[in-house]
Design a protein around this motif. Structure first.
Motif, PDB file in Angstrom:
ATOM      1  N   SER A  63     -92.894  26.947  28.256  1.00  0.00           N
ATOM      2  CA  SER A  63     -93.250  28.331  28.576  1.00  0.00           C
ATOM      3  C   SER A  63     -94.605  28.737  28.020  1.00  0.00           C
ATOM      4  CB  SER A  63     -92.166  29.290  28.067  1.00  0.00           C
ATOM      5  OG  SER A  63     -91.998  29.146  26.660  1.00  0.00           O
ATOM      6  N   VAL A  64     -95.008  28.187  26.881  1.00  0.00           N
ATOM      7  CA  VAL A  64     -96.281  28.591  26.290  1.00  0.00           C
ATOM      8  C   VAL A  64     -97.463  28.016  27.073  1.00  0.00           C
ATOM      9  CG1 VAL A  64     -96.556  26.664  24.647  1.00  0.00           C
ATOM     10  CG2 VAL A  64     -97.463  28.925  24.080  1.00  0.00           C
ATOM     11  N   SER A  66     -97.489  27.444  30.447  1.00  0.00           N
ATOM     12  CA  SER A  66     -97.588  27.884  31.840  1.00  0.00           C
ATOM     13  C   SER A  66     -97.139  29.316  32.057  1.00  0.00           C
ATOM     14  CB  SER A  66     -96.743  26.969  32.737  1.00  0.00           C
ATOM     15  OG  SER A  66     -95.387  26.969  32.321  1.00  0.00           O
ATOM     16  N   GLY A  67     -96.585  29.920  31.036  1.00  0.00           N
ATOM     17  CA  GLY A  67     -96.144  31.298  31.197  1.00  0.00           C
ATOM     18  C   GLY A  67     -95.020  31.457  32.200  1.00  0.00           C
ATOM     19  N   GLN A  72     -91.324  24.412  37.152  1.00  0.00           N
ATOM     20  CA  GLN A  72     -91.077  23.863  35.824  1.00  0.00           C
ATOM     21  C   GLN A  72     -90.286  22.557  35.880  1.00  0.00           C
ATOM     22  OE1 GLN A  72     -92.011  25.410  32.661  1.00  0.00           O
ATOM     23  NE2 GLN A  72     -93.334  26.503  34.079  1.00  0.00           N
ATOM     24  N   SER A 107    -103.382  30.209  29.500  1.00  0.00           N
ATOM     25  CA  SER A 107    -102.013  30.630  29.801  1.00  0.00           C
ATOM     26  C   SER A 107    -101.835  32.134  29.600  1.00  0.00           C
ATOM     27  CB  SER A 107    -101.027  29.889  28.902  1.00  0.00           C
ATOM     28  OG  SER A 107     -99.717  30.386  29.081  1.00  0.00           O
ATOM     29  N   SER A 109     -98.955  33.331  28.787  1.00  0.00           N
ATOM     30  CA  SER A 109     -97.638  33.340  28.162  1.00  0.00           C
ATOM     31  C   SER A 109     -97.392  34.594  27.331  1.00  0.00           C
ATOM     32  CB  SER A 109     -97.476  32.095  27.278  1.00  0.00           C
ATOM     33  OG  SER A 109     -98.518  32.025  26.320  1.00  0.00           O
ATOM     34  N   LYS A 110     -98.430  35.139  26.708  1.00  0.00           N
ATOM     35  CA  LYS A 110     -98.262  36.351  25.888  1.00  0.00           C
ATOM     36  C   LYS A 110     -97.760  37.505  26.748  1.00  0.00           C
ATOM     37  CE  LYS A 110     -99.053  38.620  21.930  1.00  0.00           C
ATOM     38  NZ  LYS A 110     -98.444  38.255  20.640  1.00  0.00           N
ATOM     39  N   THR A 113     -93.995  35.841  28.447  1.00  0.00           N
ATOM     40  CA  THR A 113     -92.886  35.463  27.572  1.00  0.00           C
ATOM     41  C   THR A 113     -93.035  35.987  26.144  1.00  0.00           C
ATOM     42  OG1 THR A 113     -93.932  33.391  26.879  1.00  0.00           O
ATOM     43  CG2 THR A 113     -92.614  33.331  28.910  1.00  0.00           C
ATOM     44  N   GLU A 115     -95.179  34.801  24.003  1.00  0.00           N
ATOM     45  CA  GLU A 115     -95.702  33.730  23.160  1.00  0.00           C
ATOM     46  C   GLU A 115     -97.232  33.707  23.202  1.00  0.00           C
ATOM     47  OE1 GLU A 115     -93.010  29.947  23.492  1.00  0.00           O
ATOM     48  OE2 GLU A 115     -93.056  30.907  25.448  1.00  0.00           O
ATOM     49  N   PRO A 117    -100.704  32.042  23.454  1.00  0.00           N
ATOM     50  CA  PRO A 117    -101.162  30.759  24.000  1.00  0.00           C
ATOM     51  C   PRO A 117    -101.661  29.843  22.897  1.00  0.00           C
ATOM     52  CG  PRO A 117    -102.098  32.591  25.232  1.00  0.00           C
ATOM     53  CD  PRO A 117    -101.439  33.183  24.031  1.00  0.00           C
TER      54      PRO A 117
END
Length: 670
Positions: A63-64, A66-67, A72, A107, A109-110, A113, A115, A117
């Motif tokens: 997830s970090v 590719s967000g 997947q 990414s 991701s922040k 998700t 997270e 990057p």
């Protein structure tokens, strides 16, 4: 005709039937990382159209990285979905590949998700507008293993090969770049250290997958970012890849944050093939060329000249998945063109929406937007031969209807001719070329210079009328707008009359800015002339740059809004605005034009009235619908559909899609 393009090639142990590859491109058909019918139908169509190699992707593995906005392959539960995709592609005769993806600092991701990057170093990313977290050695090792595990799952799912993404500014490219990699351990500093991560991923993948399984990599031929890798360094990087066990190298252009256009009309056809040629000189494995190769003649020439061994057709195969089949059969004129606009692909992705295509109404809707031969053919009259009317006419003929098109001007194409006039916009004229070929293929009658009225419609007695009257320039309520110094943007782009040296453009939207660029480019040295002068050292590079920017016109744009550029696509706006700066076009925002008198423009800004004198004033304040027939037919009882700009002035994609859907709806399909 295209001997090289349709000759087979072998990558490691896999023979591919031709030299055409569909590369990994984000589609965003799901937000959960899983396949659905929309994905399956899309990939089936690209394989069915005759492509030799189809790459599914980008495919993330955590997830970090590719967000979760990509497909997947992060655990074994994903394998059945990928197995179905591989089977679909291979059943249609293409080799099936997966691109394994990690965005690093790029990414989102922040946002998705929560997270932060990760990247080699905590350096601000101009692309994602974030500062990533520096990867620990343990995280580097874990990420290497995740790359390999994703590849093993792809192999288990039946894919013929895997591709590692090492381009566009993503994670591997960040490790390679001295601009983004400031590490002081074994993964940073020297060339050997900066290439270590990519080399280890390839070596580990080779060991896990075995010697006979194809592993390829997509790499930047030049980062096109100051202080990062150029095509000098990338050639050395390619040698590292080959020594580590790579079987083919897929060469593209620069990073997403590059200020050099990569995909759009600004790029000459085949403009980045030299990057593939540069890599090909250094390695013995097959090399793929990418970016702006829209036609089979350009593709064939690249292969014939030894610049590459394969050709990537990404957005080109979104616009027409049957490009390979048509090219091989000599039906080149029937290829529906990719006009490199970015409106349905890049613009949508950057907005978090699913990809579609301006030129192809079926792209991304392959499962539901199908033309089925009618059981009850109708006599259809199409009024207007702009993009909406032309698409409706061709679709109707393909469905088996009898079609006649009536156009009041002396040619088909409508506003496509105007839209393609500004610098680097000529690809839009390819749509006219395509429709001309299709009108001929389906023997569609076209009556030009014919003004249609309600009496004529009744005389012809059609079963259904498609009204696509279009639009005309809007005349803003400005005192003196009929001044002799004023000309409409439409007239300027259509007739290119002689104008004065000091020019005002009223309206700073897409049409206004592109018209301003068209004017400002007058008198500048063209690329062809600049090439000649440079070749013979006739002018210094500095002087050539000046001559390419400074012409015979001085242009000012008046825009009421705080910012100019409304209506310009997100992915291409920066290109247009950089050209505005390059030509030194003066944009006056928050300026309300009050009056025009003998070339003097009076305008209000910041609560004060100002005046400027111009030789020519261009009205680019927008357009309004033409509804002469539309309004009349709505009261007549005649079966009809109204489409395109006469519904509401919009972009070309709306016109083409409405024309297509209008015919499907006749059969109750939408």
């Amino acid at each position: 005709m295209f001997q090289n393009l349709f000759s087979p090639i072998t990558i490691n142990s896999v023979e591919i039937k031709n030299r055409i590859a569909y590369p990994s491109l984000g589609l965003l058909y799901s937000y959960d990382g899983k396949f659905n019918d929309r994905y399956y139908n899309f990939y089936r169509e690209r394989a069915k159209g005759g492509c030799g190699l189809v790459t599914v992707g980008p495919v993330g593995f955590n997830s970090v990285g590719s967000g979760l906005v990509t497909l997947q392959l992060n655990d074994d539960s994903a394998i059945p979905g990928f197995k179905k995709a591989a089977s679909i592609i291979k059943d249609e005769g293409a080799a099936a590949w997966v691109q394994i993806f990690h965005a690093g600092a790029y990414s989102y991701s922040k946002l998705i998700t929560g997270e932060t990057p990760v990247a080699p170093s905590p350096i601000y990313s101009k692309y994602s507008k974030q500062i990533p977290r520096e990867m620990t050695i343990e995280e580097i090792k874990e990420t290497r293993e995740q790359f390999v595990n994703a590849a093993l799952r792809a192999k288990e799912a039946g894919f013929d090969g895997v591709e590692i993404i090492g381009s566009a500014g993503y994670l591997i490219t960040q490790f390679l770049s001295p601009l983004k990699n400031h590490r002081t351990d074994e993964y940073g500093g020297s060339f050997e250290n900066r290439t270590r991560f990519a080399r280890e991923v390839i070596e580990m993948m080779r060991k896990a997958l075995g010697p006979g399984y194809p592993i390829t990599i997509r790499m930047a031929g030049n980062d096109f970012v100051p202080e990062s890798n150029t095509d000098i360094e990338t050639a050395k990087i390619a040698r590292v890849y080959e020594e580590a066990g790579i079987d083919a190298i897929n060469v593209t252009g620069g990073w997403h944050e590059s200020r050099v256009p990569q995909l759009y009309m600004e790029v000459p056809r085949g403009g980045f093939a030299f990057l593939a040629a540069n890599i090909k000189k250094e390695v013995s494995v097959p090399v793929m060329a990418s970016n702006r190769i829209p036609d089979p003649f350009t593709a064939e020439q690249i292969l014939k000249d030894g610049m590459a061994d394969m050709i990537n057709l990404g957005r080109v195969l979104i616009a027409d998945p049957f490009w390979p089949e048509k090219a091989q059969q000599g039906r080149v004129d029937e290829i529906r063109p990719c006009v490199s606009c970015g409106q349905g692909c890049a613009d949508e992705l950057f907005s978090g929406r699913a990809v579609y295509c301006l030129a192809n109404p079926r792209a991304s809707f392959e499962g539901e937007r199908n033309i089925i031969k009618t059981k009850s053919p109708k006599k259809i009259m199409v009024i207007g031969a702009g993009p909406a009317g032309l698409e409706a006419a061709v679709t109707a003929a393909m469905a088996g209807h009898e079609v006649t098109v009536y156009e009041k001007s002396d040619d088909i194409g409508g506003q496509l001719w105007l839209a393609g006039t500004p610098p680097h916009k000529q690809e839009l004229w390819e749509l006219v070329r395509y429709y001309e070929a299709m009108l001929d293929k389906y023997n569609i009658d076209v009556v030009l210079e014919k003004e249609v009225d309600l009496n004529f419609i009744r005389e012809q007695n059609p079963d259904h009328v498609i009204v696509a009257e279009g639009s005309r320039p809007m005349v803003p309520p400005i005192k003196g707008i009929d001044d002799p110094s004023v000309i409409s943007a439409w007239e300027l782009l259509e007739k290119d009359p002689k104008i004065g040296s000091k020019v005002a453009v009223i309206g700073g939207g897409a049409v206004g800015l592109e018209t301003a660029e068209f004017i400002a480019a007058k008198g500048t040295v063209s690329g062809e002339i600049a090439s000649f002068l440079f070749k013979y050292n006739a002018e210094s590079p500095e002087r050539l740059k000046e001559l390419m920017k400074k012409g015979t016109k001085e242009v000012s744009v008046f825009e009421m809004m705080p910012k100019a550029g409304a209506g310009v696509g997100r992915s291409t706006k920066w290109i247009l605005m950089s050209n505005v700066d390059r030509y030194n076009i003066d944009i006056i925002t928050e300026a309300k034009v009050l009056s025009i008198n003998n070339g003097v423009v009076a305008y209000e800004k910041d609560g004060s009235v100002h005046e400027m004198k111009f030789d020519t004033i261009v009205n680019a304040a927008g357009s309004r619908s033409v509804r002469t027939i539309a309004d009349a037919i709505e009261k007549s009882g005649i079966p009809h559909t109204i489409i395109g700009d006469c519904v509401k002035p919009r972009q070309i994609n709306s016109a083409i899609h409405e024309g297509f859907l209008a015919i499907l709806e006749l059969e109750g399909k939408s």
